[in-house]
Write a protein that holds these residues in place. Structure first.
Motif, PDB file in Angstrom:
ATOM      1  N   PHE A   1       0.863  -1.185   0.000  1.00 26.68           N
ATOM      2  CA  PHE A   1       0.000   0.000   0.000  1.00 26.68           C
ATOM      3  C   PHE A   1       0.899   1.234   0.000  1.00 26.68           C
ATOM      4  O   PHE A   1       1.786   1.356   0.849  1.00 26.68           O
ATOM      5  CB  PHE A   1      -0.895   0.040   1.244  1.00 26.68           C
ATOM      6  CG  PHE A   1      -1.960  -1.017   1.281  1.00 26.68           C
ATOM      7  CD1 PHE A   1      -3.189  -0.805   0.667  1.00 26.68           C
ATOM      8  CD2 PHE A   1      -1.743  -2.217   1.935  1.00 26.68           C
ATOM      9  CE1 PHE A   1      -4.181  -1.778   0.708  1.00 26.68           C
ATOM     10  CE2 PHE A   1      -2.724  -3.190   1.986  1.00 26.68           C
ATOM     11  CZ  PHE A   1      -3.951  -2.973   1.360  1.00 26.68           C
ATOM     12  N   THR A   2       0.676   2.151  -0.942  1.00 24.46           N
ATOM     13  CA  THR A   2       1.450   3.389  -0.962  1.00 24.46           C
ATOM     14  C   THR A   2       0.526   4.562  -1.257  1.00 24.46           C
ATOM     15  O   THR A   2      -0.631   4.378  -1.656  1.00 24.46           O
ATOM     16  CB  THR A   2       2.600   3.311  -1.984  1.00 24.46           C
ATOM     17  OG1 THR A   2       3.493   4.416  -1.783  1.00 24.46           O
ATOM     18  CG2 THR A   2       2.067   3.344  -3.411  1.00 24.46           C
ATOM     19  N   HIS A   3       1.051   5.775  -1.077  1.00 25.91           N
ATOM     20  CA  HIS A   3       0.218   6.966  -1.228  1.00 25.91           C
ATOM     21  C   HIS A   3       0.237   7.530  -2.639  1.00 25.91           C
ATOM     22  O   HIS A   3      -0.685   8.231  -3.041  1.00 25.91           O
ATOM     23  CB  HIS A   3       0.663   8.047  -0.246  1.00 25.91           C
ATOM     24  CG  HIS A   3       2.007   8.630  -0.563  1.00 25.91           C
ATOM     25  ND1 HIS A   3       3.169   7.878  -0.526  1.00 25.91           N
ATOM     26  CD2 HIS A   3       2.390   9.882  -0.939  1.00 25.91           C
ATOM     27  CE1 HIS A   3       4.194   8.639  -0.851  1.00 25.91           C
ATOM     28  NE2 HIS A   3       3.749   9.855  -1.118  1.00 25.91           N
ATOM     29  N   SER A   4       1.304   7.249  -3.409  1.00 30.86           N
ATOM     30  CA  SER A   4       1.425   7.898  -4.715  1.00 30.86           C
ATOM     31  C   SER A   4       2.407   7.153  -5.605  1.00 30.86           C
ATOM     32  O   SER A   4       3.366   6.544  -5.120  1.00 30.86           O
ATOM     33  CB  SER A   4       1.903   9.354  -4.528  1.00 30.86           C
ATOM     34  OG  SER A   4       2.193   9.957  -5.774  1.00 30.86           O
ATOM     35  N   LEU A   5       2.143   7.241  -6.913  1.00 30.54           N
ATOM     36  CA  LEU A   5       3.075   6.725  -7.915  1.00 30.54           C
ATOM     37  C   LEU A   5       3.706   7.880  -8.691  1.00 30.54           C
ATOM     38  O   LEU A   5       4.213   7.694  -9.792  1.00 30.54           O
ATOM     39  CB  LEU A   5       2.347   5.773  -8.875  1.00 30.54           C
ATOM     40  CG  LEU A   5       1.861   4.469  -8.245  1.00 30.54           C
ATOM     41  CD1 LEU A   5       1.058   3.654  -9.241  1.00 30.54           C
ATOM     42  CD2 LEU A   5       3.033   3.647  -7.717  1.00 30.54           C
ATOM     43  N   GLY A   6       3.675   9.067  -8.102  1.00 28.83           N
ATOM     44  CA  GLY A   6       4.373  10.206  -8.676  1.00 28.83           C
ATOM     45  C   GLY A   6       5.849  10.143  -8.343  1.00 28.83           C
ATOM     46  O   GLY A   6       6.330   9.214  -7.686  1.00 28.83           O
ATOM     47  N   VAL A   7       6.589  11.153  -8.786  1.00 27.18           N
ATOM     48  CA  VAL A   7       8.025  11.206  -8.542  1.00 27.18           C
ATOM     49  C   VAL A   7       8.277  11.968  -7.249  1.00 27.18           C
ATOM     50  O   VAL A   7       7.881  13.119  -7.099  1.00 27.18           O
ATOM     51  CB  VAL A   7       8.762  11.890  -9.714  1.00 27.18           C
ATOM     52  CG1 VAL A   7      10.247  12.013  -9.413  1.00 27.18           C
ATOM     53  CG2 VAL A   7       8.551  11.102 -10.999  1.00 27.18           C
ATOM     54  N   GLY A   8       8.910  11.312  -6.303  1.00 34.52           N
ATOM     55  CA  GLY A   8       9.223  11.921  -5.012  1.00 34.52           C
ATOM     56  C   GLY A   8      10.128  10.997  -4.236  1.00 34.52           C
ATOM     57  O   GLY A   8      10.350   9.835  -4.621  1.00 34.52           O
ATOM     58  N   GLY A   9      10.649  11.489  -3.117  1.00 32.28           N
ATOM     59  CA  GLY A   9      11.616  10.712  -2.354  1.00 32.28           C
ATOM     60  C   GLY A   9      11.085   9.371  -1.887  1.00 32.28           C
ATOM     61  O   GLY A   9      11.699   8.319  -2.097  1.00 32.28           O
ATOM     62  N   GLY A  10       9.906   9.380  -1.220  1.00 31.23           N
ATOM     63  CA  GLY A  10       9.339   8.137  -0.714  1.00 31.23           C
ATOM     64  C   GLY A  10       8.961   7.170  -1.815  1.00 31.23           C
ATOM     65  O   GLY A  10       9.102   5.946  -1.675  1.00 31.23           O
ATOM     66  N   GLN A  11       8.489   7.701  -2.950  1.00 29.13           N
ATOM     67  CA  GLN A  11       8.104   6.850  -4.076  1.00 29.13           C
ATOM     68  C   GLN A  11       9.327   6.217  -4.738  1.00 29.13           C
ATOM     69  O   GLN A  11       9.315   5.034  -5.093  1.00 29.13           O
ATOM     70  CB  GLN A  11       7.319   7.662  -5.104  1.00 29.13           C
ATOM     71  CG  GLN A  11       6.031   8.266  -4.580  1.00 29.13           C
ATOM     72  CD  GLN A  11       6.200   9.680  -4.092  1.00 29.13           C
ATOM     73  OE1 GLN A  11       7.001   9.948  -3.199  1.00 29.13           O
ATOM     74  NE2 GLN A  11       5.449  10.610  -4.677  1.00 29.13           N
ATOM     75  N   LEU A  12      10.390   7.011  -4.920  1.00 32.75           N
ATOM     76  CA  LEU A  12      11.604   6.476  -5.544  1.00 32.75           C
ATOM     77  C   LEU A  12      12.263   5.439  -4.641  1.00 32.75           C
ATOM     78  O   LEU A  12      12.823   4.449  -5.124  1.00 32.75           O
ATOM     79  CB  LEU A  12      12.576   7.615  -5.854  1.00 32.75           C
ATOM     80  CG  LEU A  12      12.104   8.593  -6.946  1.00 32.75           C
ATOM     81  CD1 LEU A  12      13.065   9.760  -7.060  1.00 32.75           C
ATOM     82  CD2 LEU A  12      11.967   7.882  -8.286  1.00 32.75           C
TER      83      LEU A  12
END
Length: 633
Positions: free
Chosen positions: A251-262
């Protein structure tokens, strides 16, 4: 016959304050309304009065600024009826002996006339101290600790009111002060704000009383939450699916580009390719990283946002995701980021052993306020959030400081720090001279430029505004210093940064570089990496700089201080303090090239044991395997 206009000004023989008056004269006109007098960008109000020493027949006047005039060297200009310059004279605006520095501003919240709700006091306003945004703003709320405000936030309204002040457009500030107040309790508190700039002075506001009320918990909400949770439990009991202990549900909050996503994308890539995990993923928000998941064979389910404002909305969403989780066949769950607590709750209700990775170094009430607003989420949802933190099998952190912050919500044996690495570890803490020369040449830097890099998508918490302000001082002492902020985009904050650079005349000193998916060449070209964020856990960009042999100056915040030792492996400075930021940059700039290389090498040697990302992927695979096998702490 052409009229000849002449004019004169009696310039002051000493610095004047921000509000003053000057005497002058003009010939060829019959009334003062025919001429214009400007003090810098501030137009003056003119009053007919005799002027000592004026020629015979000239009209004397007294000129008074229509608004405050900024500090520093200014110029008074007298314009004729057609706008032509008749005369001009320099003068200097400064603080007179015995005077306090000019403070312009407004404390907009909290208000005495309005009840503040929740468990966090939100303090906001704008301020100019002696014509500039203060270097440091400290907020003191009774019953809470002193908080350094986030400064240099966009304020177009202030810029319109005070166009002569360069910092007016970035004079905003804000702070969140958590207060220990129970539901149903109300308390009369007070707030004071200290505004300070070294070498200028300070201004301390008077105490402002206000009422803080934490709404009473709704008993009906609590009963409804229990009832709906019971319905979900009954539904889960009717679902029987064989699970695979090597199948991970994320489960994650976003599939955009950002520190936690990368961070997550790097982990999932290695979990699939190096440890043979099957993975399914649920995300609140779609984004470009979904394509990367597809390449790894990871199916993605995009759900609705997690920020539910009502108990039925929350419980309904949890029930849906819990059924999805149980039907997925996964044997273990991983939740990414603090805001994904809905996924943590759903995974536990589905009976999955669960690990929850928390990157955010926000206190829980502050995080809730920034994402849901005051007095939200409803208390029953808040209780589920807190319960989820205590119920998951593992809370995982990337920095010890974040782990310490969340220890009260769980058991110490369930809380573990797993630091991540970066693919840039392959550079082994150095950049070859030829590679560096090529990168600098490609990016347009000269051999004499001292190149500073600030990397990350620009936003207020990254401290880009204070960094630009510090560069105004740095440039005077080190004209060859060049700052490059890589990650710019045209948000309101980004546009305010553009305006700040232009007003300060720093176009050749500060460059705002658009978001780039591959910042490697910028790092390789750098002489110094600067992290100016006021909130971080373990900044990925610092790791990348260290791997490339670039010395680091960073705010003394959470994971940064775990990576950088001041004066040994880099330079640290206090958050939200332009004076401290400028001092740290000067320390780095004044160090010899050999000393900077030594510090960069020392930084790499300190971090090298865990810089290989295969290490944290292995640790996660081991933790999740244990959980899936039924081993619980």
């Amino acid at each position: 016959m052409m009229t000849l206009y002449t004019a004169g000004i009696l310039p002051p023989d000493r610095p004047v304050g921000h509000l003053f008056e000057l005497r002058g004269w003009v010939s060829g006109v019959s009334r003062v309304d025919d001429v214009t007098v400007r003090f810098g960008e501030v137009e003056a109000n003119l009053h007919p009065e005799p002027c000592p020493g004026a020629p015979t027949g000239a009209l004397g006047f007294r000129a008074v600024p229509s608004s405050w005039v900024p500090s520093g060297a200014q110029k008074v200009v007298v314009e004729g009826p057609s706008g032509e310059t008749l005369t001009e004279s320099p003068f200097f605006v400064g603080v007179l002996p015995g005077e306090e520095p000019l403070w312009l501003g407004e404390l907009e919240a909290p208000k005495t006339t309005k009840v503040s709700e929740g468990r966090v006091v939100y303090v906001t306003g704008w301020a100019l101290l002696d014509g500039r945004a203060p270097s440091l703003i400290e907020v003191m709320v009774e019953g809470g600790r002193t908080i350094r405000a986030r400064t240099r936030l966009p304020r177009e309204d202030v810029a319109k009111e005070f166009p002569a002040f360069d910092d007016a457009g970035v004079s905003g500030f804000e702070a969140w002060v958590p207060i220990d107040i129970e539901p149903g309790e109300e308390r009369t508190l007070s707030v004071r704000v200290r505004y300070r700039t070294d070498g200028v002075g300070e201004h301390v506001s008077a105490k402002r009383p206000f009422l803080l009320r934490n709404p009473e918990a709704d008993i009906d909400d609590a009963e409804l939450a229990d009832e709906l949770a019971g319905d979900t439990a009954k539904a889960m009991a009717r679902v029987h699916v064989q699970t695979d202990p090597k199948h991970l549900l994320v489960f994650t909050h976003s599939l955009g580009v950002g520190g936690g996503q990368l961070w997550l994308q790097e982990l999932l890539t290695r979990m699939v390719k190096e440890h043979d995990w099957q993975i399914s993923l649920v995300s609140e928000t779609d984004g470009p990283l979904r394509a990367d998941c597809a390449e790894l064979g990871i199916p993605v389910h995009v759900t609705t946002h997690y920020r539910y404002q009502t108990v039925p909305g929350y419980e309904g969403h949890v029930a849906e995701m819990a059924r999805f989780a149980k039907c997925s066949g996964a044997g273990v769950a991983l939740v990414n980021t603090l805001g994904g607590f809905v996924g943590a709750d759903a995974a536990k209700r589905a009976g999955l052993p669960t690990a929850w990775v928390i990157h955010e170094s926000f206190e829980l009430p502050t995080f809730a306020y920034q994402n849901w607003g005051p007095a939200k989420p409803p208390n029953a949802v808040w209780q589920r959030w807190v319960s989820a933190l205590g119920e998951v099998d593992k809370l995982l952190f990337v920095a010890d400081a974040t782990r310490e912050m969340f220890l009260p919500y769980s058991k110490p044996e369930r809380c573990q720090t797993v630091r991540y690495g970066t693919p840039m570890h392959k550079f082994k803490g150095r950049t070859r001279g030829e590679t560096r020369r090529q990168a600098r040449q490609t990016l347009g830097f000269s051999p004499d430029d001292f190149v500073m890099i600030n990397l990350g998508i620009v936003e207020s918490r990254k401290g880009n505004g204070p960094l630009i302000s510090a560069m105004q001082r740095i440039h005077r002492l080190h004209p060859n210093a060049k700052l490059n902020i890589v990650g710019h985009h045209p948000s309101p904050y980004g546009l305010a940064l553009e305006d700040t650079v232009e007003r300060a005349g720093l176009e050749d000193v500060v460059k705002l570089i658009p978001v780039t998916p591959d910042p490697l060449r910028w790092i390789q070209a750098a002489d110094l990496f600067v992290n100016s964020s006021d909130i971080e856990s373990l900044p990925r960009s610092i790791l990348e700089a260290v791997c490339c042999g670039v010395p680091v100056a960073a705010t003394d915040v959470f994971g940064a201080r775990e990576m950088i030792t001041d004066g040994e492996t880099g330079w640290l400075f206090e958050t939200n303090d332009v004076d401290a930021l400028a001092a740290a940059l000067l320390r780095a700039l004044d160090a010899t090239p050999a000393r900077r290389r030594e510090m960069a090498k020392a930084a790499y040697e300190k971090l090298e044991p865990w810089l290989d990302p295969s290490g944290y992927a292995r640790d996660f695979s081991h933790i999740l395997t244990e959980l899936a096998g039924g081993h619980h702490v």
